[in-house]
Write a protein that holds these residues in place. Structure first.
Motif, PDB file in Angstrom:
ATOM      1  N   UNK A 168       0.823  -1.206   0.000  1.00  0.00           N
ATOM      2  CA  UNK A 168       0.000   0.000   0.000  1.00  0.00           C
ATOM      3  C   UNK A 168       0.862   1.264   0.000  1.00  0.00           C
ATOM      4  N   UNK A 169       1.916   1.235   0.831  1.00  0.00           N
ATOM      5  CA  UNK A 169       2.838   2.375   0.820  1.00  0.00           C
ATOM      6  C   UNK A 169       3.426   2.576  -0.578  1.00  0.00           C
ATOM      7  N   UNK A 170       3.870   1.504  -1.176  1.00  0.00           N
ATOM      8  CA  UNK A 170       4.489   1.573  -2.489  1.00  0.00           C
ATOM      9  C   UNK A 170       3.481   1.991  -3.561  1.00  0.00           C
ATOM     10  N   UNK A 171       2.250   1.500  -3.485  1.00  0.00           N
ATOM     11  CA  UNK A 171       1.238   1.854  -4.472  1.00  0.00           C
ATOM     12  C   UNK A 171       0.895   3.337  -4.431  1.00  0.00           C
ATOM     13  N   UNK A 172       0.733   3.897  -3.217  1.00  0.00           N
ATOM     14  CA  UNK A 172       0.417   5.327  -3.100  1.00  0.00           C
ATOM     15  C   UNK A 172       1.586   6.177  -3.585  1.00  0.00           C
ATOM     16  N   UNK A 173       2.806   5.758  -3.249  1.00  0.00           N
ATOM     17  CA  UNK A 173       3.985   6.501  -3.708  1.00  0.00           C
ATOM     18  C   UNK A 173       4.085   6.462  -5.239  1.00  0.00           C
ATOM     19  N   UNK A 174       3.777   5.296  -5.823  1.00  0.00           N
ATOM     20  CA  UNK A 174       3.798   5.171  -7.284  1.00  0.00           C
ATOM     21  C   UNK A 174       2.706   6.025  -7.920  1.00  0.00           C
ATOM     22  N   UNK A 175       1.554   6.148  -7.254  1.00  0.00           N
ATOM     23  CA  UNK A 175       0.472   6.980  -7.792  1.00  0.00           C
ATOM     24  C   UNK A 175       0.888   8.451  -7.853  1.00  0.00           C
ATOM     25  N   UNK A 176       1.579   8.898  -6.798  1.00  0.00           N
ATOM     26  CA  UNK A 176       2.081  10.281  -6.829  1.00  0.00           C
ATOM     27  C   UNK A 176       3.091  10.459  -7.975  1.00  0.00           C
TER      28      UNK A 176
END
Length: 304
Positions: free
Chosen positions: A167-175
């Motif tokens: 989840x951390x990685x997915x949100x960072x990738x979305x940004x």
């Protein structure tokens, strides 16, 4: 240009229009020049006679009850005559000098010039460029803050994690993906606005040049006109959009850095104020010098 009058020489003189006025003015200047030459010749003849028969002239003046003129008086009268003729000739030369020296502007670039360029880009393109740049930099700041939160999460590795690593990685990738998309649109609208501005300014310049009277081309060297259509148009086409992109990018990078550091270390706000004052003082001298050098460089290209 426009054709004001049509006809033979006699018809144009009888019409008493612009052509007749020009002929009368030129004829009067020629008559003044002839009078000047005749006066100079008369003065020279008088001096030659005085030198050849000085005594006889004094005798004639004495017989008529007049005091003879000394050589000093004659020389003084001649100098006054020559000074008067030189002054008249200088005024005629000033009147006949059509081409004036091109002067560089001084001081800051007027806000009206910047506003005209923005209007040439269209306000829609300007607002869209600004909005997408704000969105891009907001995503960049959010990504940095999210990365700091992720790295400071003490529950990582334990079973009580508030968010999983995915989840951390997915949100960072979305940004990160948001930055790519928003920067793409920001660059697109900035480039499109620059093309619109360059096209409109070139069209206005060409239309104005083609509609100018012939007197403009008599008083303006061709080098100045070529300079407007070459170097200046190149600057509008290539340089100004690039400078605008660099300005917006640098401005938001500085603001992003200040926001991120101030969020992590609030004491940094105390240091940033004197640094800003120092930067403005340095910029005040550098920008003024650089701006005037650019203007002088532009003028140096005109004389051809």
């Amino acid at each position: 240009g426009r054709i004001k009058e049509i006809g033979t020489y006699a018809e144009l003189i009888d019409n008493n229009g612009a052509f007749a006025e020009f002929v009368r003015t030129y004829t009067s200047l020629e008559e003044d020049s002839d009078k000047k030459e005749a006066g100079m010749a008369s003065t020279e003849n008088t001096l030659m006679l005085n030198e050849t028969h000085p005594k006889s002239q004094e005798t004639q003046l004495t017989e008529h009850g007049l005091s003879p003129t000394t050589e000093d008086d004659q020389e003084q009268n001649l100098q006054q005559k020559l000074m008067t003729d030189d002054q008249i000739h200088g005024k005629k030369m000033e009147a006949s000098q059509l081409v004036q020296e091109e002067k560089a502007e001084r001081g800051n670039v007027r806000a009206s010039v910047i506003w005209e360029y923005i209007k040439s880009c269209t306000l829609t393109m300007g607002l869209l460029t600004l909005l997408f740049n704000i969105g891009y930099n907001a995503c960049a700041v959010a990504a940095n803050i999210w990365l700091a939160k992720w790295s400071s999460d003490e529950s990582i590795g334990s079973g009580n994690m508030s968010l999983t690593t995915g989840e951390y990685l997915g949100i960072y990738a979305a940004f990160g993906f948001g930055q790519i998309v928003l920067s793409l649109f920001a660059m697109f609208f900035l480039t499109l606005g620059g093309i619109l501005a360059a096209t409109l300014i070139h069209k206005r310049l060409l239309v104005n040049i083609l509609r100018l009277p012939m007197s403009f081309f008599d008083t303006t060297p061709s080098g100045r006109i070529l300079n407007r259509f070459s170097k200046d148009i190149y600057t509008i086409d290539e340089k100004i959009p690039s400078y605008t992109e660099d300005f917006i990018f640098t401005l938001f990078i500085v603001l992003d850095t200040i926001v991120v550091i101030s969020y992590a270390t609030p004491l940094f706000m105390v240091v940033i104020i004197p640094l800003t004052v120092l930067y403005l003082l340095i910029q005040r001298f550098y920008v003024a010098t650089s701006r005037q050098l650019k203007r002088l460089e532009s003028i140096s290209r005109s004389p051809i």
